[in-house]
Design a protein around this motif. Structure first.
Motif, mmCIF file in Angstrom:
data_model
loop_
_atom_site.group_PDB
_atom_site.id
_atom_site.type_symbol
_atom_site.label_atom_id
_atom_site.label_comp_id
_atom_site.label_asym_id
_atom_site.label_seq_id
_atom_site.Cartn_x
_atom_site.Cartn_y
_atom_site.Cartn_z
ATOM 1 N N VAL A 31 3.667 11.434 0.520
ATOM 2 C CA VAL A 31 3.077 10.690 -0.766
ATOM 3 C C VAL A 31 3.224 11.789 -2.205
ATOM 4 O O VAL A 31 3.443 12.904 -2.350
ATOM 5 N N ASP A 43 0.941 -0.991 0.028
ATOM 6 C CA ASP A 43 -0.279 0.132 -0.197
ATOM 7 C C ASP A 43 0.935 0.976 0.228
ATOM 8 O O ASP A 43 0.638 2.121 -0.666
ATOM 9 N N PHE A 44 2.037 1.338 0.258
ATOM 10 C CA PHE A 44 2.814 2.537 0.781
ATOM 11 C C PHE A 44 3.491 2.793 -0.458
ATOM 12 O O PHE A 44 3.651 4.170 -0.976
ATOM 13 N N GLU A 71 6.394 6.703 6.629
ATOM 14 C CA GLU A 71 5.452 7.547 6.430
ATOM 15 C C GLU A 71 5.556 8.846 6.530
ATOM 16 O O GLU A 71 4.991 10.274 5.692
ATOM 17 N N ALA A 118 0.470 3.770 -3.496
ATOM 18 C CA ALA A 118 0.263 5.937 -2.462
ATOM 19 C C ALA A 118 1.326 6.737 -3.005
ATOM 20 O O ALA A 118 0.919 7.691 -3.589
ATOM 21 N N ARG A 119 2.452 6.482 -3.806
ATOM 22 C CA ARG A 119 3.713 6.938 -3.452
ATOM 23 C C ARG A 119 3.950 6.737 -5.205
ATOM 24 O O ARG A 119 4.791 7.226 -5.937
ATOM 25 N N ASN A 120 3.280 5.581 -5.830
ATOM 26 C CA ASN A 120 3.127 5.415 -7.406
ATOM 27 C C ASN A 120 4.498 5.426 -7.619
ATOM 28 O O ASN A 120 5.549 5.501 -8.474
#
Lengths: 121, 121, 121, 121
Positions: B115, A24-25, B110, A28-30
């Motif tokens: 992001v 997911d991490f 995080e 979320a950052r592509n």
């Protein structure tokens, strides 16, 4: 009383949960385009070397006391986390189950190394 | 229907169980004298390189198809197992909890990587 | 006109001269007790990984343009120097002649890889 | 009498000559497409790990006697050759002069590490 090996304390996440957080991490950052198996294997090798760097000039005895210093202990845990993170991400993109792979390997090694031989020979 | 990430099938061992099998395996063969943190960190680096070796001459696209060939797929799983084995043995002798270390690292990342930024910069 | 491969410009030191400078450098700082073959091999592996780190997220095409950026070019040269330094120091303590070893290896590879096969197979 | 550090025996090739042999070797086999900087840096890391593998379970004292066994001595020289080969090939494709890079690095280290400090700090 619980054996510390039996299970993690209730609030420690499991491997699969951490693997999902990592996926997911990255999503979320592509970052997925960077996460080819080849790149992740390179990053894993780089992080393993950063862990080794902590020990490179130490005697065997000094290496056994490395957690006595809080700063070094934190650095060790941090590099362990990086190695595990890239290993899990590599397994994610390749569809490899790391726990099943390790269980199968231990099974094979029990056949391959009968009790009484030195390691790595 | 179960989410494959939620949990391992009932008969797959957990990380702690495998860590204990590895410790028992080494103890039964009197390998503990070899298992200094320094030596285990070296072995981890060597195994990570053996995993990288599979990918070293491949294009990014070829690296994404590496599991299509059964022999290569087996070799990948075998090297993944070796990396995980030495990581767990290193954690065992140092008293590091790899899952807690990774959870803490993801928490920090995080904060560190909002992001929108590319990796590794 | 000189072929750039034929010889180094007159003021570039040779490999043996640099190897001696490295030995003198370590001796002047009393670093020899750290320079066991095992430690030097670890340090070599760590520096090789630092060199790889520069390339780990790059596409093949990006990796071919890495010297276009002066900061990255300097970092590459610096890591190349570190790898060569530890390789020469390892050879020094082991009594290995790296040039003779490489010449012998090329001789063997000319037998082993007849023209027409892909690398690493 | 000659100082063994002063120069190689007349029939030992120099670094530049070996670098050219390696380039010719790769060209004759059409391996250049594989020889991106990224791939060569990976291969260098893999070979450095194969060298480290020889030492991974040895004590510091055992590592100092590694050349006493002819088979191990040959293996060491062979892995030294592989590391040097990939380092030279990487330098070739990047246009880095390894000897000049190392000379510059030693100059910087003489400033950075005044006599009396331990390594790697």
């Amino acid at each position: 009383m619980t054996d510390p090996h039996d299970e993690h304390p209730r609030d420690t996440p499991g491997l699969a949960q951490l693997q999902r957080r990592l996926a997911d991490f990255a999503a979320a950052r592509n970052w997925q385009p960077y996460h080819t198996p080849k790149n992740l294997a390179s990053a894993l090798g780089v992080e393993a070397a950063e862990l080794l760097e902590i020990f490179q000039w130490l005697t065997p005895e000094e290496s056994a006391r490395v957690m006595d210093d809080p700063d070094t202990a934190h650095r060790v845990a941090d590099e362990v986390a990086d190695v595990l993170a890239y290993l899990l991400q590599l397994c994610e993109v390749l569809g490899v189950d790391p726990l099943a792979a390790l269980a199968a390997k231990i099974d094979r090694n029990e056949q391959r190394f009968p009790v009484g031989k030195p390691p790595g020979r």
